[in-house]
Write a protein that holds these residues in place. Structure first.
Motif, PDB file in Angstrom:
ATOM      1  N   GLY A  17     -10.326 -22.139  33.851  1.00 31.78           N
ATOM      2  CA  GLY A  17      -8.932 -21.998  34.256  1.00 31.78           C
ATOM      3  C   GLY A  17      -8.276 -23.308  34.632  1.00 31.78           C
ATOM      4  N   GLU A  18      -9.077 -24.254  35.070  1.00 33.70           N
ATOM      5  CA  GLU A  18      -8.534 -25.551  35.488  1.00 33.70           C
ATOM      6  C   GLU A  18      -8.414 -26.538  34.320  1.00 33.70           C
ATOM      7  N   ILE A  19      -9.239 -26.365  33.281  1.00 36.45           N
ATOM      8  CA  ILE A  19      -9.234 -27.354  32.194  1.00 36.45           C
ATOM      9  C   ILE A  19      -8.648 -26.822  30.888  1.00 36.45           C
ATOM     10  N   ALA A  20      -8.206 -25.575  30.883  1.00 39.83           N
ATOM     11  CA  ALA A  20      -7.612 -24.992  29.679  1.00 39.83           C
ATOM     12  C   ALA A  20      -6.250 -24.399  30.015  1.00 39.83           C
ATOM     13  N   THR A  21      -5.392 -24.388  29.038  1.00 40.78           N
ATOM     14  CA  THR A  21      -4.105 -23.721  29.169  1.00 40.78           C
ATOM     15  C   THR A  21      -4.246 -22.355  28.512  1.00 40.78           C
ATOM     16  N   CYS A  22      -3.997 -21.305  29.294  1.00 41.24           N
ATOM     17  CA  CYS A  22      -4.084 -19.944  28.778  1.00 41.24           C
ATOM     18  C   CYS A  22      -2.676 -19.485  28.406  1.00 41.24           C
ATOM     19  N   HIS A  96      -7.800 -13.616  24.247  1.00 39.05           N
ATOM     20  CA  HIS A  96      -7.153 -14.625  25.084  1.00 39.05           C
ATOM     21  C   HIS A  96      -6.850 -15.831  24.192  1.00 39.05           C
ATOM     22  N   VAL A  97      -5.714 -16.474  24.426  1.00 36.84           N
ATOM     23  CA  VAL A  97      -5.304 -17.631  23.630  1.00 36.84           C
ATOM     24  C   VAL A  97      -5.396 -18.873  24.514  1.00 36.84           C
ATOM     25  N   LEU A  98      -6.224 -19.835  24.098  1.00 40.85           N
ATOM     26  CA  LEU A  98      -6.478 -21.037  24.903  1.00 40.85           C
ATOM     27  C   LEU A  98      -6.179 -22.307  24.115  1.00 40.85           C
ATOM     28  N   GLN A  99      -5.836 -23.341  24.874  1.00 46.59           N
ATOM     29  CA  GLN A  99      -5.755 -24.707  24.352  1.00 46.59           C
ATOM     30  C   GLN A  99      -6.298 -25.628  25.431  1.00 46.59           C
ATOM     31  N   GLY A 100      -6.829 -26.762  24.986  1.00 45.74           N
ATOM     32  CA  GLY A 100      -7.200 -27.776  25.955  1.00 45.74           C
ATOM     33  C   GLY A 100      -5.932 -28.292  26.617  1.00 45.74           C
ATOM     34  N   ASN A 101      -6.096 -28.924  27.749  1.00 41.31           N
ATOM     35  CA  ASN A 101      -4.930 -29.508  28.422  1.00 41.31           C
ATOM     36  C   ASN A 101      -5.146 -31.010  28.525  1.00 41.31           C
ATOM     37  N   GLU A 102      -4.529 -31.660  29.496  1.00 38.33           N
ATOM     38  CA  GLU A 102      -4.662 -33.118  29.607  1.00 38.33           C
ATOM     39  C   GLU A 102      -6.075 -33.555  30.004  1.00 38.33           C
ATOM     40  N   LYS A 129     -15.017  -5.613  28.295  1.00 38.83           N
ATOM     41  CA  LYS A 129     -13.832  -6.459  28.468  1.00 38.83           C
ATOM     42  C   LYS A 129     -14.191  -7.687  29.302  1.00 38.83           C
ATOM     43  N   ILE A 130     -13.585  -8.824  28.953  1.00 43.65           N
ATOM     44  CA  ILE A 130     -13.639 -10.021  29.801  1.00 43.65           C
ATOM     45  C   ILE A 130     -12.189 -10.319  30.158  1.00 43.65           C
ATOM     46  N   ASN A 131     -11.820  -9.995  31.389  1.00 46.64           N
ATOM     47  CA  ASN A 131     -10.425 -10.200  31.785  1.00 46.64           C
ATOM     48  C   ASN A 131     -10.151 -11.688  32.020  1.00 46.64           C
ATOM     49  N   GLN A 132      -8.879 -12.017  32.147  1.00 49.47           N
ATOM     50  CA  GLN A 132      -8.472 -13.413  32.279  1.00 49.47           C
ATOM     51  C   GLN A 132      -9.070 -14.064  33.527  1.00 49.47           C
ATOM     52  N   GLU A 133      -9.098 -13.334  34.632  1.00 49.65           N
ATOM     53  CA  GLU A 133      -9.649 -13.891  35.872  1.00 49.65           C
ATOM     54  C   GLU A 133     -11.125 -14.259  35.696  1.00 49.65           C
ATOM     55  N   ASN A 134     -11.901 -13.371  35.103  1.00 50.58           N
ATOM     56  CA  ASN A 134     -13.319 -13.662  34.883  1.00 50.58           C
ATOM     57  C   ASN A 134     -13.500 -14.806  33.897  1.00 50.58           C
ATOM     58  N   MET A 135     -12.722 -14.804  32.815  1.00 53.24           N
ATOM     59  CA  MET A 135     -12.807 -15.886  31.833  1.00 53.24           C
ATOM     60  C   MET A 135     -12.502 -17.230  32.507  1.00 53.24           C
ATOM     61  N   ASN A 136     -11.435 -17.273  33.294  1.00 53.46           N
ATOM     62  CA  ASN A 136     -11.032 -18.526  33.940  1.00 53.46           C
ATOM     63  C   ASN A 136     -12.056 -19.039  34.947  1.00 53.46           C
ATOM     64  N   SER A 137     -12.968 -18.187  35.387  1.00 52.16           N
ATOM     65  CA  SER A 137     -13.981 -18.600  36.378  1.00 52.16           C
ATOM     66  C   SER A 137     -15.191 -19.274  35.738  1.00 52.16           C
ATOM     67  N   ILE A 138     -15.271 -19.295  34.425  1.00 51.10           N
ATOM     68  CA  ILE A 138     -16.420 -19.921  33.743  1.00 51.10           C
ATOM     69  C   ILE A 138     -16.519 -21.384  34.137  1.00 51.10           C
ATOM     70  N   GLN A 139     -17.711 -21.788  34.534  1.00 51.20           N
ATOM     71  CA  GLN A 139     -17.977 -23.170  34.933  1.00 51.20           C
ATOM     72  C   GLN A 139     -18.387 -23.994  33.705  1.00 51.20           C
ATOM     73  N   LEU A 140     -17.728 -25.140  33.524  1.00 53.26           N
ATOM     74  CA  LEU A 140     -18.040 -26.041  32.412  1.00 53.26           C
ATOM     75  C   LEU A 140     -18.162 -27.477  32.928  1.00 53.26           C
ATOM     76  N   VAL A 141     -18.923 -28.266  32.206  1.00 50.42           N
ATOM     77  CA  VAL A 141     -19.025 -29.685  32.513  1.00 50.42           C
ATOM     78  C   VAL A 141     -17.730 -30.358  32.053  1.00 50.42           C
ATOM     79  N   VAL A 142     -17.178 -31.194  32.920  1.00 47.68           N
ATOM     80  CA  VAL A 142     -15.950 -31.919  32.600  1.00 47.68           C
ATOM     81  C   VAL A 142     -16.289 -33.414  32.539  1.00 47.68           C
ATOM     82  N   PRO A 143     -16.265 -33.979  31.329  1.00 50.65           N
ATOM     83  CA  PRO A 143     -16.574 -35.402  31.197  1.00 50.65           C
ATOM     84  C   PRO A 143     -15.485 -36.269  31.837  1.00 50.65           C
ATOM     85  N   SER A 144     -15.813 -37.518  32.048  1.00 51.23           N
ATOM     86  CA  SER A 144     -14.807 -38.464  32.535  1.00 51.23           C
ATOM     87  C   SER A 144     -13.725 -38.607  31.477  1.00 51.23           C
ATOM     88  N   LYS A 145     -12.578 -39.079  31.883  1.00 51.92           N
ATOM     89  CA  LYS A 145     -11.454 -39.263  30.956  1.00 51.92           C
ATOM     90  C   LYS A 145     -11.844 -40.191  29.803  1.00 51.92           C
TER      91      LYS A 145
END
Length: 186
Positions: A17-22, A96-102, A129-145
């Motif tokens: 939820g923090e690294i993708a635009t839904c 669900h429709v996602l895109q990466g963000n900044e 079903k995987i609702n938006q709240e559950n999907m957005n809670s998925i933990q992923l590794v976030v590389p440095s910029k």
């Protein structure tokens, strides 16, 4: 589970939820009766694939569809059902429709989510079903910029080639169908 202490410097854990635009708010389901008078060239996507073709589109660009509901929201290993899409298309409310963000690219999201175990996020007995709240809670590794920029320099040409070859294969399949139909008329 990834040990946060072993991540390279500048890397961290983050939620989807923090690294993708839904973009679920843009989806619009159309019944079969609503689609009949607007048949066309643009794919109309459901949870797992193209359901129909219509003469209108909502999305134009590169996106990731994450199956929201249906029998196949996850595969036998618990990985989410994903579709990497580009171009002009319509999406119903079963994906669900996602895109990466900044922070990360859409391609990074696709690769990172392919191996996530999402089985624990599925709700619903009769209709998984995987609702938006559950999907957005998925933990992923976030590389440095900087590492994300380096990754994109390498992966973008690969995905460009993938898109090119997929479109080429689609045109060849269309041509094959046309030729076979013509041969049947001889």
């Amino acid at each position: 589970n990834i040990d946060k202490e072993t991540l390279p410097e500048g890397w961290r854990m983050g939620t989807l939820g923090e690294i993708a635009t839904c973009l679920d708010y843009k989806r619009k389901p159309l019944s079969e009766d609503e689609r009949k008078p607007i048949k066309g060239v643009y794919p109309y996507y459901g949870a797992m694939s193209v359901v129909d073709h219509i003469n209108q589109y909502i999305f134009d660009g590169t996106y990731l569809l994450f199956s929201e509901d249906g029998a196949n929201v996850i595969d036998e290993n618990g990985h989410p059902a994903l579709q990497y899409l580009w171009g002009k298309f319509w999406v119903n409310n079963h994906a669900h429709v996602l895109q990466g963000n900044e922070v990360v690219s859409t391609e990074y999201l696709y690769i990172a989510l392919k191996d996530v175990n999402a089985a624990h996020l599925v709700t619903g007995a009769a209709q998984p079903k995987i609702n938006q709240e559950n999907m957005n809670s998925i933990q992923l590794v976030v590389p440095s910029k900087e590492d994300m920029e380096d990754f994109n320099k390498i992966i973008q040409p690969v995905f460009y080639l993938y898109k090119q070859k997929t479109e080429e294969n689609d045109k060849l399949t269309e041509l094959q169908s046309l030729l076979l139909a013509k041969m049947g008329q001889l």
